[in-house]
Design a protein around this motif. Structure first.
Motif, PDB file in Angstrom:
ATOM      1  N   SER A  32       7.075 -32.221 -25.330  1.00 45.67           N
ATOM      2  CA  SER A  32       6.142 -32.929 -26.198  1.00 45.67           C
ATOM      3  C   SER A  32       4.694 -32.532 -25.866  1.00 45.67           C
ATOM      4  O   SER A  32       4.459 -31.558 -25.139  1.00 45.67           O
ATOM      5  CB  SER A  32       6.332 -34.439 -26.072  1.00 45.67           C
ATOM      6  OG  SER A  32       5.444 -35.109 -26.934  1.00 45.67           O
TER       7      SER A  32
ATOM      8  N   LYS B 195       1.078 -33.983 -24.313  1.00 50.69           N
ATOM      9  CA  LYS B 195       0.505 -35.107 -23.581  1.00 50.69           C
ATOM     10  C   LYS B 195      -0.959 -35.295 -23.944  1.00 50.69           C
ATOM     11  O   LYS B 195      -1.687 -34.323 -24.135  1.00 50.69           O
ATOM     12  CB  LYS B 195       0.617 -34.855 -22.077  1.00 50.69           C
ATOM     13  CG  LYS B 195       2.021 -35.041 -21.568  1.00 50.69           C
ATOM     14  CD  LYS B 195       2.050 -35.098 -20.047  1.00 50.69           C
ATOM     15  CE  LYS B 195       3.468 -35.286 -19.575  1.00 50.69           C
ATOM     16  NZ  LYS B 195       4.354 -34.182 -20.018  1.00 50.69           N
ATOM     17  N   VAL B 196      -1.380 -36.560 -24.025  1.00 50.01           N
ATOM     18  CA  VAL B 196      -2.791 -36.852 -24.233  1.00 50.01           C
ATOM     19  C   VAL B 196      -3.369 -37.156 -22.858  1.00 50.01           C
ATOM     20  O   VAL B 196      -2.955 -38.110 -22.204  1.00 50.01           O
ATOM     21  CB  VAL B 196      -2.979 -38.056 -25.167  1.00 50.01           C
ATOM     22  CG1 VAL B 196      -4.456 -38.288 -25.449  1.00 50.01           C
ATOM     23  CG2 VAL B 196      -2.227 -37.833 -26.472  1.00 50.01           C
ATOM     24  N   ILE B 197      -4.284 -36.316 -22.393  1.00 48.76           N
ATOM     25  CA  ILE B 197      -4.796 -36.477 -21.023  1.00 48.76           C
ATOM     26  C   ILE B 197      -6.225 -37.002 -21.039  1.00 48.76           C
ATOM     27  O   ILE B 197      -6.783 -37.281 -22.085  1.00 48.76           O
ATOM     28  CB  ILE B 197      -4.689 -35.155 -20.236  1.00 48.76           C
ATOM     29  CG1 ILE B 197      -5.453 -34.066 -20.977  1.00 48.76           C
ATOM     30  CG2 ILE B 197      -3.242 -34.756 -20.027  1.00 48.76           C
ATOM     31  CD1 ILE B 197      -5.635 -32.815 -20.188  1.00 48.76           C
TER      32      ILE B 197
ATOM     33  N   HIS C  46       0.398 -27.816 -24.167  1.00 45.17           N
ATOM     34  CA  HIS C  46       1.163 -29.060 -24.155  1.00 45.17           C
ATOM     35  C   HIS C  46       0.308 -30.285 -23.889  1.00 45.17           C
ATOM     36  O   HIS C  46       0.823 -31.358 -23.631  1.00 45.17           O
ATOM     37  CB  HIS C  46       2.288 -28.983 -23.118  1.00 45.17           C
ATOM     38  CG  HIS C  46       3.210 -27.843 -23.362  1.00 45.17           C
ATOM     39  ND1 HIS C  46       3.913 -27.726 -24.530  1.00 45.17           N
ATOM     40  CD2 HIS C  46       3.498 -26.751 -22.623  1.00 45.17           C
ATOM     41  CE1 HIS C  46       4.630 -26.617 -24.489  1.00 45.17           C
ATOM     42  NE2 HIS C  46       4.392 -26.003 -23.347  1.00 45.17           N
ATOM     43  N   SER C  47      -1.017 -30.139 -23.870  1.00 38.72           N
ATOM     44  CA  SER C  47      -1.847 -31.325 -23.684  1.00 38.72           C
ATOM     45  C   SER C  47      -3.111 -31.257 -24.546  1.00 38.72           C
ATOM     46  O   SER C  47      -3.603 -30.183 -24.876  1.00 38.72           O
ATOM     47  CB  SER C  47      -2.212 -31.517 -22.214  1.00 38.72           C
ATOM     48  OG  SER C  47      -2.380 -30.285 -21.585  1.00 38.72           O
TER      49      SER C  47
ATOM     50  N   GLY D 223      -7.910 -36.854 -24.520  1.00 41.03           N
ATOM     51  CA  GLY D 223      -7.831 -38.213 -25.040  1.00 41.03           C
ATOM     52  C   GLY D 223      -9.160 -38.640 -25.640  1.00 41.03           C
ATOM     53  O   GLY D 223     -10.101 -37.852 -25.705  1.00 41.03           O
TER      54      GLY D 223
ATOM     55  N   SER E 121      -4.856 -43.712 -25.484  1.00 42.98           N
ATOM     56  CA  SER E 121      -4.504 -42.294 -25.372  1.00 42.98           C
ATOM     57  C   SER E 121      -3.133 -42.131 -24.719  1.00 42.98           C
ATOM     58  O   SER E 121      -2.295 -41.359 -25.180  1.00 42.98           O
ATOM     59  CB  SER E 121      -5.543 -41.549 -24.534  1.00 42.98           C
ATOM     60  OG  SER E 121      -6.806 -41.641 -25.121  1.00 42.98           O
ATOM     61  N   LYS E 122      -2.908 -42.883 -23.652  1.00 43.58           N
ATOM     62  CA  LYS E 122      -1.612 -42.819 -22.961  1.00 43.58           C
ATOM     63  C   LYS E 122      -0.499 -43.280 -23.898  1.00 43.58           C
ATOM     64  O   LYS E 122       0.588 -42.722 -23.909  1.00 43.58           O
ATOM     65  CB  LYS E 122      -1.628 -43.707 -21.719  1.00 43.58           C
ATOM     66  CG  LYS E 122      -2.257 -42.992 -20.538  1.00 43.58           C
ATOM     67  CD  LYS E 122      -2.102 -43.810 -19.267  1.00 43.58           C
ATOM     68  CE  LYS E 122      -2.785 -43.101 -18.103  1.00 43.58           C
ATOM     69  NZ  LYS E 122      -3.291 -44.051 -17.114  1.00 43.58           N
TER      70      LYS E 122
ATOM     71  N   SER F 127       0.496 -40.571 -26.198  1.00 45.25           N
ATOM     72  CA  SER F 127       1.344 -39.653 -25.436  1.00 45.25           C
ATOM     73  C   SER F 127       2.791 -40.116 -25.437  1.00 45.25           C
ATOM     74  O   SER F 127       3.707 -39.372 -25.763  1.00 45.25           O
ATOM     75  CB  SER F 127       0.868 -39.667 -23.982  1.00 45.25           C
ATOM     76  OG  SER F 127       0.435 -38.430 -23.575  1.00 45.25           O
ATOM     77  N   THR F 128       2.977 -41.381 -25.046  1.00 45.72           N
ATOM     78  CA  THR F 128       4.319 -41.937 -24.903  1.00 45.72           C
ATOM     79  C   THR F 128       5.045 -41.995 -26.242  1.00 45.72           C
ATOM     80  O   THR F 128       6.207 -41.626 -26.350  1.00 45.72           O
ATOM     81  CB  THR F 128       4.225 -43.354 -24.314  1.00 45.72           C
ATOM     82  OG1 THR F 128       3.331 -43.308 -23.225  1.00 45.72           O
ATOM     83  CG2 THR F 128       5.572 -43.853 -23.862  1.00 45.72           C
TER      84      THR F 128
ATOM     85  N   PHE G  30       6.266 -38.590 -27.468  1.00 46.66           N
ATOM     86  CA  PHE G  30       7.471 -38.144 -26.781  1.00 46.66           C
ATOM     87  C   PHE G  30       8.681 -38.921 -27.283  1.00 46.66           C
ATOM     88  O   PHE G  30       9.682 -38.338 -27.704  1.00 46.66           O
ATOM     89  CB  PHE G  30       7.317 -38.317 -25.263  1.00 46.66           C
ATOM     90  CG  PHE G  30       8.431 -37.685 -24.477  1.00 46.66           C
ATOM     91  CD1 PHE G  30       8.299 -36.393 -23.997  1.00 46.66           C
ATOM     92  CD2 PHE G  30       9.614 -38.385 -24.245  1.00 46.66           C
ATOM     93  CE1 PHE G  30       9.330 -35.786 -23.296  1.00 46.66           C
ATOM     94  CE2 PHE G  30      10.654 -37.779 -23.548  1.00 46.66           C
ATOM     95  CZ  PHE G  30      10.506 -36.480 -23.070  1.00 46.66           C
TER      96      PHE G  30
END
Lengths: 216, 245
Positions: free
Chosen positions: B190, B192-194, B204-205, B208, B216-217, B220-221, B224
């Motif tokens: 997936s 990721k939002v960092i 892959h990122s 945020g 932002s997290k 991300s979740t 996925f």
């Protein structure tokens, strides 16, 4: 006794204008603060909220005043709540149908107009004991006085917190630090506590012009 | 003058008032139901179109609703449901609510897929849904037909903090997803939002939103968790593509 009063006699006009100054619901009576905290991040929802409260307050006062001699005293608060709630639901439904985006932004706060102390306050204090026209004007005035503060605060918060007004960019993009400029939005403006500071400042300025409000 | 304090009067008064109010509200609700439902439908169509970078002239359109309907008809030429094994199943994809599907056990899930056809160039749109900081966040992710590269992303939310988490709806945030990849070789990772401002270079990122760490997290979740359901579908489509070539 039965002297006809003109529609906008000075007495009636006073009902309409007083809430903008010496009897402002927010900065003098300190009512309705919670919704002022919640819906003033951006200007547009604040305008819609101000209008909604004005309409609800005006028409609730009108209806209650028309019914004032028939309302059983023991259930008078319930009757008031039912009338206010009806108008609140009406406004909510109309916004959902014709101003969908704004209604989404205001979310629960339209429904919460019913808990706005200004409306119940004006009904209890004024509409129950006065003729329909003065009651209506008083309701409209109080709602608009609340709306005026709402819009002023939203203006300041959106301008300094987001750099926009009505979602139109006012502060140029090139001023921002991340684009090599010198400017950053004031993050505190976005948060509700800033409203309390702003209202405090308003009250201070307002009272320094209205000395008779001080220290009673 | 009538005695307004009698019990019978009070009860009758309350009953009449409630009936009058209920009738009024029922009538209004009936009248406004159609435009309200239309608003929701139009918004969903607009979100799907935005994820494939269409319907960009909606602000200039004379009749916004009509414009969106036409664009939708023009570009979205297929919508269907798949199950967790990636097999097509019967049902109305447009009115399937991903929220309800995610609450079901994996094998019962019916997952919507929307196919955008822009002059033979196919893009696949997948809904995503999950909890945010204050309420749900949802959106649409469009993939190129390698079923790996993201073409576009759209997010919306119930009540994220204005100016902070709510910034996920802006083009500035959405653009960051373009050309990111869901798979690392054969592994589903997936996107990721960092942390905001880290300016990631890997595929892959994404950055945020500043001040919106929890939102932002959450994005991300939910990316996925939602996209994971389509893994079998992606694999099947990729196999079909490779046998074609």
């Amino acid at each position: 006794m039965n002297q006809k009063e003109s529609l906008f006699s000075s007495k009636n006009l006073k009902l309409l204008t007083a809430p903008f100054n010496e009897s402002n619901p927010v900065i003098v009576m300190v009512l309705g603060i919670c919704s002022v905290l919640a819906v003033t991040v951006k200007l547009q929802p604040a305008i819609v909220m101000g209008l909604s409260v004005t309409i609800v307050c005006g028409f609730s006062c009108l209806i209650i005043s028309l019914l004032r001699n028939t309302i059983p005293n023991r259930i008078r608060i319930i009757v008031q709540l039912v009338v206010v709630a009806t108008f609140v639901i009406l406004i909510d439904q109309v916004l959902k149908a014709f101003a969908y985006q704004t209604s989404k932004q205001l979310s629960v706060f339209v429904g919460l107009i019913i808990t706005n102390c200004i409306i119940m306050g004006r009904i209890e204090a004024f509409a129950l004991g006065n003729k329909p026209l003065p009651a209506f004007l008083d309701g409209i005035g109080s709602g608009a006085g609340y709306g005026a503060i709402l819009v002023t605060i939203a203006f300041i918060r959106e301008l300094f917190g987001s750099g926009t007004l009505l979602n139109v960019r006012i502060v140029p993009e090139s001023w921002y630090i991340q684009n090599g400029g010198f400017y950053a939005n004031n993050g505190l403006m976005i948060y509700p506590p800033m409203v309390l500071i702003l209202i405090g400042l308003f009250i201070w300025i307002h009272r320094s012009f209205n000395k008779n409000l001080i220290g009673k | 003058m009538m005695n307004t304090n009698k019990n019978s009067y009070t009860i009758i008064y309350a009953a009449v008032l409630v009936i009058v109010v209920a009738a009024t509200l029922a009538f209004i609700s009936g009248v406004l139901k159609a435009p309200q439902a239309k608003n929701i439908e139009i918004e969903k169509k607009l979100n799907i179109l935005m994820s494939v970078n269409k319907a960009n002239n909606q602000d200039d359109a004379k009749n916004k609703n009509e414009y969106i309907e036409n664009e939708y008809k023009k570009y979205i030429d297929e919508q269907f449901l798949v199950n967790i094994k990636g097999e097509r199943i019967e049902g109305d994809a447009f009115n399937t609510d991903l929220k309800q599907e995610l609450e079901k056990s994996e094998n019962d899930r019916r997952l919507p897929v929307f196919v955008c056809n822009d002059n033979g160039n196919k893009l696949y749109v997948f809904p995503v849904y999950g909890p945010g900081l204050w309420g749900p966040i949802w959106g649409y992710i469009s993939l190129k037909n390698d079923f790996n590269t993201i073409f576009g992303a759209v997010f919306d939310h119930k009540g994220e903090t204005p100016g902070l988490g709510a910034e996920i709806v802006t083009l500035k945030f959405r653009e960051r997803f373009t050309n990111k990849k869901l798979y690392n070789n054969e592994q589903f990772v997936s996107v990721k939002v960092i942390k905001a401002g880290s300016a990631p270079t890997d595929v892959h990122s994404v950055d945020g939103v500043s001040g919106g760490t929890i939102t932002s997290k959450a994005v991300s979740t939910l990316l996925f968790n939602s996209m994971e359901n389509y893994k079998a579908f992606f694999t099947k489509q990729k196999q079909a593509l490779s046998t074609q070539n």
